[in-house]
Scaffold this motif. Structure first.
Motif, PDB file in Angstrom:
ATOM      1  N   THR A 160      43.507  45.969  33.309  1.00 36.39           N
ATOM      2  CA  THR A 160      44.217  46.284  32.073  1.00 36.39           C
ATOM      3  C   THR A 160      43.342  47.072  31.116  1.00 36.39           C
ATOM      4  OG1 THR A 160      45.418  44.194  32.338  1.00 36.39           O
ATOM      5  CG2 THR A 160      45.567  45.251  30.196  1.00 36.39           C
ATOM      6  N   ASP A 220      49.730  41.561  32.799  1.00 37.52           N
ATOM      7  CA  ASP A 220      48.596  41.508  31.870  1.00 37.52           C
ATOM      8  C   ASP A 220      47.930  40.135  31.897  1.00 37.52           C
ATOM      9  OD1 ASP A 220      49.022  44.116  31.135  1.00 37.52           O
ATOM     10  OD2 ASP A 220      50.112  43.638  29.292  1.00 37.52           O
ATOM     11  N   THR A 236      33.590  44.694  25.804  1.00 36.41           N
ATOM     12  CA  THR A 236      34.984  44.977  26.137  1.00 36.41           C
ATOM     13  C   THR A 236      35.726  45.562  24.939  1.00 36.41           C
ATOM     14  OG1 THR A 236      35.855  42.817  25.478  1.00 36.41           O
ATOM     15  CG2 THR A 236      34.950  42.997  27.699  1.00 36.41           C
ATOM     16  N   ASN A 292      43.990  39.473  33.293  1.00 33.51           N
ATOM     17  CA  ASN A 292      42.996  38.794  32.455  1.00 33.51           C
ATOM     18  C   ASN A 292      42.573  37.456  33.048  1.00 33.51           C
ATOM     19  OD1 ASN A 292      41.603  38.345  29.664  1.00 33.51           O
ATOM     20  ND2 ASN A 292      42.834  36.505  29.992  1.00 33.51           N
ATOM     21  N   ASP A 293      43.564  36.621  33.388  1.00 23.91           N
ATOM     22  CA  ASP A 293      43.272  35.234  33.761  1.00 23.91           C
ATOM     23  C   ASP A 293      42.629  35.124  35.141  1.00 23.91           C
ATOM     24  OD1 ASP A 293      44.553  34.952  31.377  1.00 23.91           O
ATOM     25  OD2 ASP A 293      46.268  33.839  32.143  1.00 23.91           O
TER      26      ASP A 293
END
Length: 425
Positions: free
Chosen positions: A161, A119, A184, A123-124
């Motif tokens: 994700t 996750d 989002t 995201n990163d």
């Protein structure tokens, strides 16, 4: 007590009303856009501006996310080392079940940490490379009129994700992204914007952001010491330099050769002055200070130098010396190195981003079993070359110890001789 409850009730009501006003004032609907050829072309222009070809060939990316999560991602191997607190996960991005988890340096089994690392990574890494993913499977592209200019709306229908998220990319006149707006699932407010600036030109040739600023409460995201490089390509380049004795080349003072029997050269590498002769002309060229050059006609020095002749000599030197010493220049500034497979063997792709006469050219070096170049494929847009081949053969070990080629043969059978090649001190 009743007064206290009444006060708390009023306070809650005010907070709810304030939140509602804030939501109505700042929440934006997803803009309407048009799918099709125009949207795809806009995406392709953005990828070209970002050097997407270099991204595909990038081997390693390093960054951090708000100094909390640290990454080293081996992109082509689909492995990312993710570290935070006292945890480290060697994440197999396509096969997470193969991942390894370390707590305080000790190997352990913990699927929850694998899921958390995945996750984090999803995201990163998005905040690092999102623009490079606009043509990925599971994306929809729409062109949107945003403040009178074309913007690119990307919707993720699958993957990551949070599939279903949408991002509107704002582009400058050169198609580089400068910001995006988000719709989002994790942010209830639609249209929150973030900068995509402070781009860094990395070793692998791609542009990556070093920080972002969000419109939501002025939040900032620091990406740390961003790096992207090709360590395997660099290793292969070093093997080539060792095979042709580049160390001796660096110490060689004088190099002599000719080009197809038409032009003759004597190059003082130490002083970087080259004597070039063709027809009845001889130029004593100072490539880095051309105003110091001298011109001779029939061995008579001209009192006033002809700048056009000096420019021609400069162009000739750049071209003709390339055919002699190009493999010795693999690590010069402005060069991007990457690996490609040719007949299941590693070849070195070298792209020139600056310098020379035609920056933007690329050459794919084909090597023999000892890593000496035996040929290359030329990709030169200005000459409409798209993989034109030429050999590098009859390598000669010069008096100074370095290796230099004496002949080239093109695909049409034409031979290019470098004459009597010399290298000495």
């Amino acid at each position: 007590m009743k007064k206290l409850f009444k006060f708390i009730g009023i306070l809650l009501l005010l907070l709810i009303v304030s939140a509602g006003v804030f939501y109505v004032a700042y929440n934006e609907k997803i803009p309407e856009g048009k799918q099709g050829k125009e949207a795809d072309e806009l995406a392709e222009n953005m990828l070209k501006a970002l050097n997407y070809d270099a991204f595909k060939n990038t081997e390693v990316l390093k960054w951090s996310f708000r100094n909390d999560h640290v990454y080293r991602w081996y992109q082509q191997e689909n492995i990312a080392h993710v570290s935070w607190d006292h945890y480290k996960v060697t994440l197999h991005t396509n096969e997470p079940e193969k991942s390894e988890v370390y707590i305080d340096g000790k190997l352990t089994k913990n699927q929850e940490l694998v899921t958390k690392a995945q996750d984090f990574f999803n995201n990163d890494s998005f905040w690092l490379i999102a623009p490079y993913k606009v043509l990925d499977p599971g994306t929809e592209r729409r062109v949107v009129n945003y403040k009178g200019k074309k913007a690119l709306l990307i919707t993720y229908t699958s993957g990551g994700t949070t599939p279903g998220d949408s991002y509107l990319w704002i582009l400058d006149k050169n198609y580089l992204p400068t910001a995006f707006k988000m719709w989002t699932s994790i942010i209830p407010l639609g249209g929150v914007s973030a900068t995509w600036s402070d781009l860094k030109n990395t070793e692998s040739g791609i542009k990556l952001p070093t920080k972002h600023k969000l419109s939501l409460f002025g939040l900032k995201i620091d990406m740390g010491d961003v790096k992207a490089y090709n360590e395997k390509a660099d290793e292969l380049a070093h093997k080539i330099l060792k095979a042709i004795n580049h160390k001796a080349y660096k110490n060689t003072r004088y190099i002599e050769w000719s080009f197809a029997g038409k032009r003759h050269f004597k190059w003082d590498k130490e002083k970087h002055i080259v004597d070039i002769s063709w027809d009845t002309i001889r130029v004593n060229l100072h490539p880095q200070e051309t105003e110091k050059s001298t011109v001779f006609f029939n061995e008579k020095q001209q009192e006033t130098i002809d700048k056009k002749i000096v420019k021609k000599a400069w162009d000739i030197f750049n071209n003709d010396s390339f055919w002699l010493v190009a493999p010795h220049k693999l690590f010069e500034k402005g060069i991007i190195r990457s690996i490609q497979k040719v007949e299941n063997k590693e070849a070195l792709l070298v792209k020139y981003t600056t310098g020379g006469t035609t920056p933007g050219d690329a050459y794919l070096w084909i090597l023999d079993s000892t890593y000496v170049p035996k040929s290359y494929k030329m990709f030169v847009p200005s000459m409409k070359m798209k993989g034109t081949t030429a050999t590098w053969e009859d390598w000669k070990q010069t008096e100074s110890g370095t290796l230099l080629p004496t002949n080239h043969v093109f695909a049409n059978g034409k031979n290019l001789s470098m004459g009597t090649v010399k290298g000495y001190n």
